[in-house]
Design a protein around this motif. Structure first.
Motif, PDB file in Angstrom:
ATOM      1  N   PHE A  77      33.540 -10.557  15.957  1.00 50.02           N
ATOM      2  CA  PHE A  77      32.688  -9.812  15.020  1.00 50.02           C
ATOM      3  C   PHE A  77      31.244  -9.759  15.530  1.00 50.02           C
ATOM      4  CE2 PHE A  77      29.774 -10.141  11.342  1.00 50.02           C
ATOM      5  CZ  PHE A  77      29.976  -8.880  10.812  1.00 50.02           C
ATOM      6  N   LEU A  78      30.731 -10.918  15.970  1.00 50.87           N
ATOM      7  CA  LEU A  78      29.352 -10.956  16.466  1.00 50.87           C
ATOM      8  C   LEU A  78      29.219 -10.153  17.762  1.00 50.87           C
ATOM      9  CD1 LEU A  78      28.424 -14.693  15.795  1.00 50.87           C
ATOM     10  CD2 LEU A  78      27.784 -12.668  14.462  1.00 50.87           C
ATOM     11  N   LEU A  79      30.252 -10.186  18.624  1.00 50.11           N
ATOM     12  CA  LEU A  79      30.197  -9.418  19.868  1.00 50.11           C
ATOM     13  C   LEU A  79      30.132  -7.919  19.591  1.00 50.11           C
ATOM     14  CD1 LEU A  79      30.322  -9.459  22.955  1.00 50.11           C
ATOM     15  CD2 LEU A  79      32.817  -9.382  22.775  1.00 50.11           C
ATOM     16  N   ALA A  80      30.926  -7.450  18.613  1.00 48.95           N
ATOM     17  CA  ALA A  80      30.876  -6.034  18.248  1.00 48.95           C
ATOM     18  C   ALA A  80      29.512  -5.665  17.680  1.00 48.95           C
ATOM     19  CB  ALA A  80      31.996  -5.726  17.246  1.00 48.95           C
ATOM     20  N   LEU A  81      28.917  -6.553  16.859  1.00 52.17           N
ATOM     21  CA  LEU A  81      27.579  -6.283  16.310  1.00 52.17           C
ATOM     22  C   LEU A  81      26.527  -6.231  17.409  1.00 52.17           C
ATOM     23  CD1 LEU A  81      27.385  -8.369  12.998  1.00 52.17           C
ATOM     24  CD2 LEU A  81      27.604  -5.891  13.262  1.00 52.17           C
ATOM     25  N   VAL A  82      26.615  -7.158  18.370  1.00 52.64           N
ATOM     26  CA  VAL A  82      25.639  -7.175  19.466  1.00 52.64           C
ATOM     27  C   VAL A  82      25.744  -5.892  20.287  1.00 52.64           C
ATOM     28  CG1 VAL A  82      25.061  -8.323  21.645  1.00 52.64           C
ATOM     29  CG2 VAL A  82      25.485  -9.684  19.588  1.00 52.64           C
ATOM     30  N   PHE A  83      26.985  -5.434  20.523  1.00 55.62           N
ATOM     31  CA  PHE A  83      27.155  -4.186  21.271  1.00 55.62           C
ATOM     32  C   PHE A  83      26.536  -3.017  20.513  1.00 55.62           C
ATOM     33  CE2 PHE A  83      29.227  -0.378  22.701  1.00 55.62           C
ATOM     34  CZ  PHE A  83      29.367  -0.569  24.066  1.00 55.62           C
ATOM     35  N   ALA A  96      28.935   2.992   9.014  1.00 56.77           N
ATOM     36  CA  ALA A  96      30.333   3.107   9.428  1.00 56.77           C
ATOM     37  C   ALA A  96      30.651   2.116  10.545  1.00 56.77           C
ATOM     38  CB  ALA A  96      30.622   4.536   9.884  1.00 56.77           C
ATOM     39  N   THR A  97      29.696   1.924  11.468  1.00 56.25           N
ATOM     40  CA  THR A  97      29.913   0.955  12.543  1.00 56.25           C
ATOM     41  C   THR A  97      30.020  -0.460  11.989  1.00 56.25           C
ATOM     42  OG1 THR A  97      28.727   2.364  14.113  1.00 56.25           O
ATOM     43  CG2 THR A  97      28.967   0.038  14.674  1.00 56.25           C
ATOM     44  N   LEU A  98      29.150  -0.796  11.026  1.00 57.77           N
ATOM     45  CA  LEU A  98      29.227  -2.118  10.405  1.00 57.77           C
ATOM     46  C   LEU A  98      30.576  -2.326   9.725  1.00 57.77           C
ATOM     47  CD1 LEU A  98      27.869  -4.772   9.616  1.00 57.77           C
ATOM     48  CD2 LEU A  98      26.922  -3.613   7.595  1.00 57.77           C
ATOM     49  N   ALA A  99      31.066  -1.286   9.043  1.00 55.06           N
ATOM     50  CA  ALA A  99      32.389  -1.390   8.418  1.00 55.06           C
ATOM     51  C   ALA A  99      33.475  -1.581   9.473  1.00 55.06           C
ATOM     52  CB  ALA A  99      32.669  -0.139   7.588  1.00 55.06           C
ATOM     53  N   GLY A 100      33.328  -0.878  10.617  1.00 55.16           N
ATOM     54  CA  GLY A 100      34.296  -1.053  11.687  1.00 55.16           C
ATOM     55  C   GLY A 100      34.283  -2.463  12.247  1.00 55.16           C
ATOM     56  N   GLY A 116      32.139  -0.985  21.018  1.00 56.15           N
ATOM     57  CA  GLY A 116      32.469  -2.406  21.163  1.00 56.15           C
ATOM     58  C   GLY A 116      33.602  -2.819  20.244  1.00 56.15           C
ATOM     59  N   ALA A 117      33.511  -2.431  18.962  1.00 50.56           N
ATOM     60  CA  ALA A 117      34.583  -2.751  18.018  1.00 50.56           C
ATOM     61  C   ALA A 117      35.893  -2.090  18.438  1.00 50.56           C
ATOM     62  CB  ALA A 117      34.186  -2.312  16.608  1.00 50.56           C
ATOM     63  N   LEU A 118      35.829  -0.878  18.989  1.00 43.23           N
ATOM     64  CA  LEU A 118      37.031  -0.185  19.444  1.00 43.23           C
ATOM     65  C   LEU A 118      37.717  -0.940  20.577  1.00 43.23           C
ATOM     66  CD1 LEU A 118      38.956   2.236  19.649  1.00 43.23           C
ATOM     67  CD2 LEU A 118      37.263   3.357  21.121  1.00 43.23           C
ATOM     68  N   LEU A 119      36.941  -1.395  21.560  1.00 47.58           N
ATOM     69  CA  LEU A 119      37.540  -2.122  22.685  1.00 47.58           C
ATOM     70  C   LEU A 119      38.220  -3.411  22.216  1.00 47.58           C
ATOM     71  CD1 LEU A 119      34.752  -1.631  25.400  1.00 47.58           C
ATOM     72  CD2 LEU A 119      36.886  -0.359  25.109  1.00 47.58           C
ATOM     73  N   ILE A 120      37.588  -4.106  21.281  1.00 45.54           N
ATOM     74  CA  ILE A 120      38.201  -5.335  20.745  1.00 45.54           C
ATOM     75  C   ILE A 120      39.491  -5.005  19.998  1.00 45.54           C
ATOM     76  CG2 ILE A 120      37.859  -7.227  19.115  1.00 45.54           C
ATOM     77  CD1 ILE A 120      34.873  -7.142  19.816  1.00 45.54           C
TER      78      ILE A 120
END
Length: 393
Positions: free
Chosen positions: A22-28, A65-69, A99-103
Motif C-alpha cells: 500500500f505504501l509503495l503504491a502511494l509513494v509511486f 481514484a488513485t487513492l481508492a486504487g 504503481g498500484a496496477l503493477l502490484i
C-alpha cells in the motif's frame, strides 16, 4: 492463503506485506505527481523539481481514484481479478495508478491460473496503447512509451508466473512425497501381512508335528493299557515334552504377533537329525541318510527341514508303523535333494487321506526358492515326497 473469496485472516507477515504494498503504491503515485525536469544536456544550474500548485477538478478526481486504487490492494488476495481489471481501466485515465496496477498484476499472476493472468495482461496491453493516445508523454515518443509500458507489465506478470509455477512445483513435490510415504506404508503393511501368513504356516507345521507326536503316544496308551510300565513311562515322557514344546512354540508365536513385524525362530539343517530322532522315539522306524558337502544356505536348510517335518507328520497320520527313509544329499552347484519315502502300512492301522494343506504350503515354499516338489504313491504301496532345492556354488 485464501484465494476463493471466503473469509481471510491475515497473520503478522501478511499485515507487513500488505502495508508495504500500500505504501509503495502511494509513494509511486506521489512521485508521479511531482514535476521532474525533462532529460537534456546539462546547463549551468540544475533545473529544480517543482510541486504543482492547486490541482484542477480533473486532477483531484485522478488523485482520489488513485487513492481508492491503492486502498483496494488490501483485498488483492481475495479479489485479484476484479482489482486488476479495475486498475487496468483506471491506468488509462491516469498514470498515478501505475504503481498500484503493477502490484495488482503481480498478485494476480501469483494467485490465479496463467490463462487468467495472460488474459488480464492482454487488457493491460490495450490500456497501455489507449493511454499512450489519450495521455501522451511529452518527453518520450509514443512508440517508445508504449513498448516501455508493455515491457514493464510483462516483466511483472512473468515474475509472478514464475513464482506461481515454483509454488505449484513445491506443492506437487510435497504431494508426491506424501503419496510415496503412503505407498511405502502400504508396502510395509503388505509385507507385514505376508509375514503373518508365513507365521500361520509355521504354526501349522510346528504344532502339526508336535500334536502328531502327542496323538501317537496317547493312542498307544489307549490301545495298550497293559503295556509294560517302562513303555508307559516313556510315552508319558514324550507326551509331556511334546506338550511343553508345543506351549513354547505357541508363546513364541504370540510374542511375535504382538510385535509390529517379526519372524519365528527358524530351524536349520543342524536341527534335522534331532527331528528324525524325535520321530524315532515316537515309535516310527526311520532310517536317516545325510550325504552333502559344504554349508547349506539358510533358506534351503529351513525348507529342507520343513519338508522332512511334513513328511514324517504325514507318515504318522496316514501310515503309522510303516518303514520310513529320509535322505538328504547334494553339493554346491548341483542342488539339494530331500526325500521322505515310506512303505506300506499295516492294513489294520491305515487311516484316511489328509486335506493336503501341508503339501500346498510346501509347494509354495519350494516355488519361492525356484525348486521342484514331487509327491505321490509308490507302485508297491507307500508314499514318496521329494524336493530339489537350488544350491548356488
Amino acid at each position: 492463503m485464501n484465494t476463493d473469496g471466503g473469509p481471510y485472516k491475515r497473520d503478522v507477515r501478511d499485515w507487513i506485506v500488505d502495508l508495504s504494498m500500500f505504501l509503495l503504491a502511494l509513494v509511486f503515485a506521489a512521485t508521479a505527481v511531482l514535476d521532474f525536469p525533462p532529460p537534456g544536456p546539462p546547463t549551468g544550474d540544475a533545473a529544480p523539481i517543482t510541486v504543482p500548485g492547486q490541482p484542477t477538478w480533473w486532477e483531484a478526481a485522478q488523485r482520489v481514484a488513485t487513492l481508492a486504487g491503492c486502498v483496494s490492494l488490501w483485498w488483492r488476495r481475495r479479489r485479484p481479478v476484479e482489482i486488476a481489471v479495475a486498475l487496468v481501466a483506471l491506468s488509462v485515465l491516469t498514470e498515478l495508478a501505475t504503481g498500484a496496477l503493477l502490484i495488482a498484476l503481480f498478485s494476480l499472476a501469483l494467485h490465479r491460473p496463467p490463462k487468467v493472468s495472460l488474459a488480464v495482461f492482454g487488457l493491460g496491453i490495450a490500456s497501455v496503447g489507449l493511454g499512450t493516445l489519450l495521455l501522451p508523454d511529452p518527453h518520450l515518443p509514443a512508440l517508445v512509451a508504449f513498448l516501455l509500458g508493455v515491457a514493464i507489465q510483462g516483466a511483472v506478470i512473468g515474475w509472478g508466473l514464475s513464482i506461481h509455477h515454483r509454488r505449484e512445483l513445491v506443492e506437487s513435490l510435497r504431494e508426491r512425497a506424501v503419496h510415496a510415504e503412503t505407498e511405502a506404508q502400504l508396502r510395509a503393511e503388505h509385507a507385514q501381512h505376508q509375514v503373518r501368513e508365513a507365521m500361520a504356516r509355521e504354526i501349522h507345521d510346528v504344532l502339526g508335528h508336535r500334536l502328531s507326536l502327542l496323538s501317537v503316544h496317547a493312542g498307544a496308551l489307549e490301545y495298550r493299557p497293559d503295556a509294560p510300565p517302562r513303555e508307559i513311562a516313556r510315552s508319558a515322557k514324550v507326551i509331556r515334552e511334546s506338550a511343553h514344546q508345543a506351549l513354547q512354540d505357541l508363546r513364541e508365536v504370540i510374542g511375535v504377533l504382538r510385535a509390529p513385524v517379526g519372524e519365528l525362530p527358524q530351524p536349520t539343517m543342524a536341527d534335522l537329525r534331532q527331528l528324525v530322532e524325535e520321530a524315532d522315539e515316537a515309535g516310527a522306524r526311520v532310517a536317516f541318510t545325510e550325504d552333502y558337502e559344504g554349508t547349506v544356505p539358510d533358506r534351503a536348510g529351513r525348507t529342507a527341514y520343513r519338508i522332512v517335518q511334513e513328511g514324517l507328520t504325514n507318515v504318522r497320520k496316514h501310515a503309522p508303523g510303516a518303514d520310513t527313509r529320509v535322505s538328504v544329499r547334494g553339493a554346491p552347484g548341483e542342488g539339494l535333494t530331500v526325500e521322505v519315502r515310506n512303505g506300506r502300512a499295516p492294513v489294520e492301522e491305515r487311516r484316511s487321506g489328509s486335506d493336503g494343506q501341508g503339501l500346498v504350503g510346501l509347494t509354495e515354499r519350494v516355488s519361492l526358492l525356484s525348486g521342484r516338489l514331487e509327491h505321490g504313491p509308490l507302485p508297491g504301496g507307500g508314499w514318496r515326497l521329494s524336493a530339489w532345492l537350488p544350491w548356488a556354488g
